[in-house]
Design a protein around this motif. Sequence first.
Motif, PDB file in Angstrom:
ATOM      1  N   GLU A   1      -5.509  -3.366   7.097  1.00  0.00           N
ATOM      2  CA  GLU A   1      -6.278  -2.302   5.338  1.00  0.00           C
ATOM      3  C   GLU A   1      -7.753  -2.428   5.284  1.00  0.00           C
ATOM      4  OE1 GLU A   1      -2.578  -0.220   5.204  1.00  0.00           O
ATOM      5  OE2 GLU A   1      -2.786  -1.018   3.715  1.00  0.00           O
ATOM      6  N   ARG A   2      -7.020  -4.579   4.906  1.00  0.00           N
ATOM      7  CA  ARG A   2      -8.473  -4.721   4.200  1.00  0.00           C
ATOM      8  C   ARG A   2      -9.726  -4.711   4.418  1.00  0.00           C
ATOM      9  NH1 ARG A   2      -8.207  -3.221  -1.202  1.00  0.00           N
ATOM     10  NH2 ARG A   2      -6.026  -4.145  -2.361  1.00  0.00           N
TER      11      ARG A   2
ATOM     12  N   HIS B   1      -1.705  -5.152   5.743  1.00  0.00           N
ATOM     13  CA  HIS B   1      -2.464  -4.571   4.888  1.00  0.00           C
ATOM     14  C   HIS B   1      -3.540  -5.945   5.043  1.00  0.00           C
ATOM     15  CE1 HIS B   1       0.803  -3.585   2.723  1.00  0.00           C
ATOM     16  NE2 HIS B   1       1.308  -3.816   2.612  1.00  0.00           N
ATOM     17  N   TYR B   2      -3.686  -6.699   5.879  1.00  0.00           N
ATOM     18  CA  TYR B   2      -5.350  -7.753   6.731  1.00  0.00           C
ATOM     19  C   TYR B   2      -5.501  -6.103   7.375  1.00  0.00           C
ATOM     20  CZ  TYR B   2      -7.799 -11.239   8.250  1.00  0.00           C
ATOM     21  OH  TYR B   2      -8.827 -11.779   8.888  1.00  0.00           O
TER      22      TYR B   2
ATOM     23  N   GLN C   1      -0.679 -13.550   4.233  1.00  0.00           N
ATOM     24  CA  GLN C   1      -1.043 -12.903   3.084  1.00  0.00           C
ATOM     25  C   GLN C   1      -2.179 -13.387   2.200  1.00  0.00           C
ATOM     26  OE1 GLN C   1       2.717 -12.534   0.784  1.00  0.00           O
ATOM     27  NE2 GLN C   1       2.237 -10.818  -0.390  1.00  0.00           N
TER      28      GLN C   1
ATOM     29  N   ALA D   1       0.731  -1.051  -0.422  1.00  0.00           N
ATOM     30  CA  ALA D   1      -0.437  -0.123   0.514  1.00  0.00           C
ATOM     31  C   ALA D   1       0.929   1.252  -0.117  1.00  0.00           C
ATOM     32  CB  ALA D   1      -1.159  -0.216   0.928  1.00  0.00           C
TER      33      ALA D   1
ATOM     34  N   ASP E   1       2.230  -7.518   6.223  1.00  0.00           N
ATOM     35  CA  ASP E   1       1.313  -8.567   6.186  1.00  0.00           C
ATOM     36  C   ASP E   1       0.214  -8.406   6.385  1.00  0.00           C
ATOM     37  OD1 ASP E   1       2.581  -9.870   3.940  1.00  0.00           O
ATOM     38  OD2 ASP E   1       2.859 -12.080   5.070  1.00  0.00           O
TER      39      ASP E   1
ATOM     40  N   THR F   1      -5.058 -12.263   3.191  1.00  0.00           N
ATOM     41  CA  THR F   1      -6.126 -10.799   2.912  1.00  0.00           C
ATOM     42  C   THR F   1      -6.091 -10.824   1.133  1.00  0.00           C
ATOM     43  OG1 THR F   1      -3.594 -10.090   4.412  1.00  0.00           O
ATOM     44  CG2 THR F   1      -4.742  -8.557   2.580  1.00  0.00           C
TER      45      THR F   1
ATOM     46  N   GLU G   1       3.080   2.681   9.509  1.00  0.00           N
ATOM     47  CA  GLU G   1       2.298   2.085   8.810  1.00  0.00           C
ATOM     48  C   GLU G   1       0.855   2.428   8.958  1.00  0.00           C
ATOM     49  OE1 GLU G   1       4.864   1.940  11.331  1.00  0.00           O
ATOM     50  OE2 GLU G   1       6.562   0.320  10.601  1.00  0.00           O
TER      51      GLU G   1
ATOM     52  N   GLY H   1      -3.553  -1.813  -3.706  1.00  0.00           N
ATOM     53  CA  GLY H   1      -3.316  -1.379  -2.471  1.00  0.00           C
ATOM     54  C   GLY H   1      -5.261  -0.728  -2.209  1.00  0.00           C
ATOM     55  N   CYS H   2      -5.049  -0.123  -1.171  1.00  0.00           N
ATOM     56  CA  CYS H   2      -6.448   0.025  -0.617  1.00  0.00           C
ATOM     57  C   CYS H   2      -5.779   1.634  -0.033  1.00  0.00           C
ATOM     58  CB  CYS H   2      -6.730  -0.924   0.940  1.00  0.00           C
ATOM     59  SG  CYS H   2      -7.323  -0.440   1.974  1.00  0.00           S
TER      60      CYS H   2
END
Length: 1428
Positions: free
Chosen positions: A254-255, A251-252, A144, A3, A248, A147, A297, A413-414
Amino acid sequence: MAAPVSSAQPKKIVAPTVSQINAEYVTQLANKYWAPHVKKKLPFDSKVIEDVYTKEIVRSKFAIRKIMLLEFSQYLENYLWMNYSPEVSSKAYLMSICCMVNEKFRENVPAWETFQKKPEHFPFFFKCILEASLVENDSEYSLQEQTVLLLFLDHCFNSLEVDLIRAQVQQLISLLMWMALQPKRLEQELKKTPKLRKFWNLIKKNDEKMDEEARMRAYQERRFLSQLIQKFISVLKSIPVSGPISMDKVHYCERFIELMLDLEALLPTRRWFNTVLDDSHLVVHCYLSSLAKREKEGHLFCQRAAFAHFPELYDFALSNVAAVDTRDSLVKLFGPLSSNVLHQVASYLCLLPSLPEGEDSSYEKEFLLELLVSRHERRISQIQQLNQMPLYPTEKIIWDENIVPTEYYSGEGCLALPKLNLQFLTLHDYLLRNFNLFRLESTYEIRQDIEDSVSRMKPWLSEYGGVVFGGWARMAQPIVSFTVVEVAKPNIGENWPMRVRADVTINLNVRDNIKDEWEGLRKHDVCFLITVRPTQPYGTKFDRRQPFVEQIGLVYVRGCEIQGMLDEKGRVIEEGPDPKPRLKGDCRTYRVFLDPNQYQQDMTNTIQNGAEDVYETFNIIMRRKPKENNFKAVLETIRNLMNTDCVVPDWLHDIILGYGDPSSAHYSKMPNQIATLDFNDTFLSIDHLKASFPGYNIKVTVDNPVLQMPPFRITFPIMGGKGKKRKEEDGNEEKPEEAKTLIVEPHVIPNRGPYPYNQPKRNTIQFTHTQIEAIRAGMQPGLTMVVGPPGTGKTDVAVQIISNLYHNFPEQRTLIVTHSNQALNQLFEKIMALDIDERHLLRLGHGEEELETEKDFSRYGRVNYVLARRLELLREVGRLQESLGVPGDVSYTCETAGHFFLYQVMSRWEEYISKVKVKGGKVPDVTDVSSFFPFHQYFANAPQPVFKGKSYEEDMEIAEGCFRHVKKIFTQLEEFRAFELLRSGLDRSKYLLVKEAKIIAMTCTHAALKRHDLVELGFKYDNILMEESAQILEIETFIPLLLQNPQDGFSRLKRWIMIGDHHQLPPVIKNMAFQKYSNMEQSLFTRFVRVGVPTVDLDAQGRARASLCNLYNWRYKNLGNLPHVQLLPEFRTANAGFLYDFQLINVEDFNGVGESEPNPYFYQNLGEAEYVVALFMYMCLLGYPADRISILTTYNGQKHLIRDVINQRCGNNPLIGRPNKVTTVDRFQGQQNDYILLSLVRTKAVGHLRDVRRLVVAMSRARLGLYIFARVSLFQNCFELTPAFSQLTARPLHLHIIPTECFPTARQNGERPSHQIHVIKNMPQMANFVYNMYMHMIQSTRHYQQRLLPPPAMVEEPETTQTQEFEVEGEVQDMQEDAAEEENKAGEEMIKEGELKVAEVDEHRTMPEHPGRDSDSGDSEPENETEK
């Protein structure tokens, strides 16, 4: 997946090249197992899927390049889903499918079609995904991988219009999910709505009947989302406050937040889920999490989570107790309490399960405190926030890449952005999301403009510490002086000034045309005031790759709105019909409005924090292109709409939000259907009428065929308001006879007078039965959606609807809205050809300057027309007075003329009627009609004799026609009387708009700009017709519905007709992130089609040859051809000099180079540019008129390159000339030409042509000939483009020409030519061929000498064997030697080309004003200008 959180410049994803694709392991596998072009494929082997997943996807850490390759090779369509079944299902199999679907969404191509073709295993597959998403230990599914699964689920929840998906998803988001609530909370919710308790008890009973295993499975499903939330909270808690962190996990998280937001944003998913989400206290967990506290982050996560505070969700119990609703006072109250007491308070409020006796709370005090405080603090309302928000972006927002992403957004990315999907919660939510997105998209464009203009001005640090400008910019000027001249008092209840005005002085020592542009700044134009403090010494070069703000030393940006330029006495020069005064010298001062909210914030900051005064530092003013500069007006309009009660007609409200029955506004379901309609001149004959209503019985009221002549009134059978939707004209449903019977009544239009111009203008188009259905729907009340493929007569249908409404409902007013001025002008030119009185037409906006008529339809033009017409009519009154021998001056004003009509004209007419009317059944003599007629002398200038003397009825009709002619003069004068009373041009133009005009046209941009003024004037209308509506932004389509005040709380809108084509290009959104992630490019028209609103699909095109139509008609429901496309000679004749009417011509690298990219998305391909121009020159030398040829390309960069090549090769050569247009496909939408030469540019990756809509536009612009230049090996493998490219590649891929055949030819299309055929292998050969052809022509004519630049250097290429080549028989071989001979000759004539080539490459690198994006951006200058 990355992201954009790092501070480094984000990288653009580089698509793999063809050679890389061919070398890849994936491609080799594809060629064995699933590639579409391979005939003998190996049998299915699930090990292949395991291998691909572990070696290619996991090992590369889900590298987007690998996934792109797999998806492009049609892995999902031809291998994964085709062979999927529960027996072979495995982790690798599931993950591969999810990766492919996610990639399809990232690329913006349809994802679910494959599943719909074979739906039987989808439910099992979906259950496997759900189970995998909840796996606790990372050894089975890594974070990952999970996600990837979350993203897949998010796509499912956002695809509720797909039946297959909806069936699976509905089980997760029904009332049953409340099982997951804690018992107290459940009890509290069921108490609120007793009806729900009934359902709940039913559910319990049904559950008891299930067997144990089924019940456990059902419970698993119902608890899925709440278990997912718990899983997320455990991941979130595992992130430390400092130290190393697994990205990871970030990102998890955020998603996951993105998934939650999307569930909250749609009513069907939100309805029950909202309570479950609230019960899980997710927002509090996020707010207190370590991730939110980590600067780097957690930045994006914070923005997503803050975005998750939907303020309207909370209904505060304490909001009226103003003393305890601030955060501080609540912390004071709750702070001293112990954890256990806090827990008890929370459980009393049903927020937590109750605390068992004698146990301590397991929750931390911080969590309990935040839970109670966030529950009860008062939040500032969104409306208040919006009203206090400055509308212009400042430097803080413009360069924050988390708010306004760069052009390099890849779709992975989100982002912290709202999305526009199918449905909205309320009108407020709808407007708010559009407001935020529109604001950010315009900020992105402003950033591009500022960077472009300011870097051209080259601000450097002078020796004395000030600023010195080393360059200049067309759109920006250094400020000489800036002073704030007025700060008005605030309105009551507000704390910001009512208005702030300032004076800006600049020195316009520039070229005259640029000076005119600056002096032409209009009222309401937006400019930007910029402060730069450069740190770089004089002469430093600017590096485009480095961050802009630090390099330039940009400190502040503020917006302002022009009020006007000041004259020599310091007064604002007002706009109006009067000419502007000429000012001496170069100094110009502008009075500008500053944003009061922004001014207030800046001043507060200066006073409280001792910051410097921003308004004393500005040193640059920048203007923008007027076409792209309407953002402030649109934002202001949306904000005003949110502050007022938005009244949308009841019959539209639910459809706009995306709920209820999508066909509820179709005319067949409207309660106020109209039974009898006058179709006026729509039908050309009774046979045309019968053909237009297949499946209906036609009853004509007169039996005599002579009297069965148009115009016709038709009475339709009215079905019950809520009856079944009428079947699509096929009548396959058994209905009583009456329901399918139309009663047709021919009627005669009364005689309008003896002059030839009294005859009404008539429609001459024989409409098809679907066009008639569209016209019928448009005349009935309700919402009509017409899908018009290219060349199907959308504009003709629109004009006929307008004309029919005008005649059927003379008291109603129709508003026409289009996307572009050009479309509005085309509409207007056709309206004028119909029987509509031009005094009722009005055109608003600045586009009327381009109308191709002598008549001026703008406001002031219409005022002048009315005044001129008034004088004309008064002269006629004078003539009538003279002919009747009445003394006095009755033709002085409209008022005196009115008296004259009443006392002199009417009395004579009544006396005449009493003499000639039928008395006691006795018909008077025919001669009496003429002899007693009082106006003989007046009509002496009409064609004589006025009376035919054949029959009494005929002569009486003529006499009445003459009187109607006279009477119309006086009714018009009565209407114009107001113009004698109103003296100023402005008042007269307002009167015209509000009272006189019946058909008012404007662009959607003008509607947004002027909404406030129109509403204030009391503008009213009953019908809206929108053309090109699939190209208009969602919000710009919505605003025209609200240009009038409601009457008694209701909107008076009766009809909304939208005509468009969602298979062609959507509105242009320049920033990829908003376009893809937020789906901002979805027009309201497209959304309605997705929701399922019924459409009328026009199905016969009359633009292109049938063979060309086949290249795009696969995209539409049964699109056929009109008969003339097969019959007219121009469609039957071949294209002179060409063997084929369309051809795809393969272009290999030239000098070892294919595509190049000097700037981001600024793609060029020199080989194709030279080839296209050579073919254009060849056509002109054969005799084709240059203006019947247009050159299109898919990228801005190539457009500029082709224009350069034309300038060099043939632009100023009278024998050849310039093509009609050189532009991009996106710009050319809505236009057409006989011959199109198209360059597809790309050689490494397909790029944005993968969007089928762009392909449809590209293929449908040509009427007679289409010649496409492209790298065939790249495009023929693309799944989405297969239907078109399979037809193109069926013909030879080398250009086949017949150089001895001149234009025009008598040869029929498809006939063998009698002349010799040449096959051109490559671009240098074509360029040499044209060079020789030109030289030969000049030598043979001798009368004209102009040298041509020699062609590009010849590069010998290895012969590629083309199987198709030999379709063209013997002649091809004979031609090879000739070509070789000619090439040698050319070689001798060529000048040394070294220097030329260098110059040429430099020339091609010349940048245009603004590099822009792939679809067309900064190109509003005339097409044929050369840009330097």
